[in-house]
Design a protein around this motif. Structure first.
Motif, PDB file in Angstrom:
ATOM      1  N   MET A 261       0.835  -1.180   0.000  1.00 53.07           N
ATOM      2  CA  MET A 261       0.000   0.000   0.000  1.00 53.07           C
ATOM      3  C   MET A 261       0.884   1.249   0.000  1.00 53.07           C
ATOM      4  O   MET A 261       1.841   1.334   0.760  1.00 53.07           O
ATOM      5  CB  MET A 261      -0.913  -0.016   1.225  1.00 53.07           C
ATOM      6  N   GLU A 262       0.560   2.209  -0.864  1.00 49.21           N
ATOM      7  CA  GLU A 262       1.346   3.438  -0.976  1.00 49.21           C
ATOM      8  C   GLU A 262       1.080   4.374   0.191  1.00 49.21           C
ATOM      9  O   GLU A 262      -0.050   4.533   0.619  1.00 49.21           O
ATOM     10  CB  GLU A 262       0.985   4.170  -2.272  1.00 49.21           C
ATOM     11  N   GLN A 263       2.153   4.986   0.669  1.00 49.97           N
ATOM     12  CA  GLN A 263       1.998   5.979   1.726  1.00 49.97           C
ATOM     13  C   GLN A 263       1.937   7.361   1.108  1.00 49.97           C
ATOM     14  O   GLN A 263       2.695   7.678   0.188  1.00 49.97           O
ATOM     15  CB  GLN A 263       3.166   5.923   2.694  1.00 49.97           C
ATOM     16  N   LEU A 264       1.043   8.182   1.625  1.00 54.14           N
ATOM     17  CA  LEU A 264       0.969   9.568   1.185  1.00 54.14           C
ATOM     18  C   LEU A 264       2.131  10.336   1.808  1.00 54.14           C
ATOM     19  O   LEU A 264       2.561  10.023   2.923  1.00 54.14           O
ATOM     20  CB  LEU A 264      -0.356  10.192   1.620  1.00 54.14           C
ATOM     21  N   PRO A 265       2.629  11.352   1.105  1.00 52.50           N
ATOM     22  CA  PRO A 265       3.698  12.157   1.709  1.00 52.50           C
ATOM     23  C   PRO A 265       3.176  12.875   2.952  1.00 52.50           C
ATOM     24  O   PRO A 265       1.991  13.204   3.039  1.00 52.50           O
ATOM     25  CB  PRO A 265       4.070  13.153   0.612  1.00 52.50           C
ATOM     26  N   LYS A 266       4.075  13.080   3.899  1.00 51.56           N
ATOM     27  CA  LYS A 266       3.683  13.753   5.133  1.00 51.56           C
ATOM     28  C   LYS A 266       3.363  15.217   4.858  1.00 51.56           C
ATOM     29  O   LYS A 266       3.943  15.832   3.970  1.00 51.56           O
ATOM     30  CB  LYS A 266       4.802  13.673   6.161  1.00 51.56           C
ATOM     31  N   LYS A 267       2.471  15.743   5.664  1.00 49.97           N
ATOM     32  CA  LYS A 267       2.114  17.157   5.547  1.00 49.97           C
ATOM     33  C   LYS A 267       3.258  18.008   6.102  1.00 49.97           C
ATOM     34  O   LYS A 267       4.119  17.524   6.833  1.00 49.97           O
ATOM     35  CB  LYS A 267       0.827  17.436   6.312  1.00 49.97           C
ATOM     36  N   LEU A 268       3.236  19.270   5.739  1.00 48.24           N
ATOM     37  CA  LEU A 268       4.316  20.187   6.116  1.00 48.24           C
ATOM     38  C   LEU A 268       4.578  20.202   7.622  1.00 48.24           C
ATOM     39  O   LEU A 268       5.722  20.063   8.067  1.00 48.24           O
ATOM     40  CB  LEU A 268       4.003  21.607   5.631  1.00 48.24           C
ATOM     41  N   LEU A 269       3.539  20.366   8.412  1.00 45.76           N
ATOM     42  CA  LEU A 269       3.736  20.475   9.857  1.00 45.76           C
ATOM     43  C   LEU A 269       4.240  19.167  10.466  1.00 45.76           C
ATOM     44  O   LEU A 269       4.997  19.188  11.440  1.00 45.76           O
ATOM     45  CB  LEU A 269       2.451  20.939  10.538  1.00 45.76           C
ATOM     46  N   GLU A 270       3.866  18.044   9.887  1.00 47.02           N
ATOM     47  CA  GLU A 270       4.402  16.757  10.341  1.00 47.02           C
ATOM     48  C   GLU A 270       5.888  16.670  10.027  1.00 47.02           C
ATOM     49  O   GLU A 270       6.678  16.174  10.840  1.00 47.02           O
ATOM     50  CB  GLU A 270       3.661  15.603   9.676  1.00 47.02           C
ATOM     51  N   GLN A 271       6.283  17.162   8.858  1.00 46.61           N
ATOM     52  CA  GLN A 271       7.696  17.161   8.485  1.00 46.61           C
ATOM     53  C   GLN A 271       8.500  18.059   9.417  1.00 46.61           C
ATOM     54  O   GLN A 271       9.603  17.701   9.846  1.00 46.61           O
ATOM     55  CB  GLN A 271       7.860  17.631   7.045  1.00 46.61           C
ATOM     56  N   VAL A 272       7.938  19.216   9.745  1.00 50.14           N
ATOM     57  CA  VAL A 272       8.621  20.143  10.658  1.00 50.14           C
ATOM     58  C   VAL A 272       8.801  19.488  12.022  1.00 50.14           C
ATOM     59  O   VAL A 272       9.885  19.540  12.607  1.00 50.14           O
ATOM     60  CB  VAL A 272       7.839  21.473  10.772  1.00 50.14           C
ATOM     61  N   SER A 273       7.749  18.847  12.519  1.00 49.78           N
ATOM     62  CA  SER A 273       7.842  18.169  13.814  1.00 49.78           C
ATOM     63  C   SER A 273       8.913  17.081  13.797  1.00 49.78           C
ATOM     64  O   SER A 273       9.682  16.946  14.756  1.00 49.78           O
ATOM     65  CB  SER A 273       6.493  17.545  14.177  1.00 49.78           C
ATOM     66  N   ASP A 274       8.957  16.320  12.723  1.00 53.79           N
ATOM     67  CA  ASP A 274       9.971  15.266  12.620  1.00 53.79           C
ATOM     68  C   ASP A 274      11.384  15.830  12.692  1.00 53.79           C
ATOM     69  O   ASP A 274      12.247  15.301  13.396  1.00 53.79           O
ATOM     70  CB  ASP A 274       9.805  14.479  11.320  1.00 53.79           C
ATOM     71  N   VAL A 275      11.635  16.909  11.978  1.00 59.38           N
ATOM     72  CA  VAL A 275      12.974  17.515  11.970  1.00 59.38           C
ATOM     73  C   VAL A 275      13.308  18.096  13.339  1.00 59.38           C
ATOM     74  O   VAL A 275      14.423  17.927  13.847  1.00 59.38           O
ATOM     75  CB  VAL A 275      13.077  18.598  10.871  1.00 59.38           C
TER      76      VAL A 275
END
Length: 57
Positions: free
Chosen positions: A1-15
């Motif tokens: 199953m394909e994963q959707l790219p993370k949203k901007l704020l999720e990416q910021v939180s990860d970093v």
């Protein structure tokens, strides 16, 4: 199953978590980003044109 790219704020939180910033700092950064997005009426940076480029210079 394909994963959707993370949203901007999720990416910021990860970093931010990767850099081991404090939880309060993470929430503060996320809040500032949300306010910036809302201030510009949720427009994509590409749609903002030269006004954004001038602000970044």
């Amino acid at each position: 199953m394909e994963q959707l790219p993370k949203k901007l704020l999720e990416q910021v939180s990860d970093v931010i978590r990767l850099k081991h910033y404090s939880y309060k700092t993470e929430k503060s950064y996320i809040n500032w980003i949300k306010r910036y997005i809302l201030f510009h009426n949720k427009r994509h940076p590409r749609e903002m044109g030269s006004s954004l480029r001038k602000a970044l210079d």
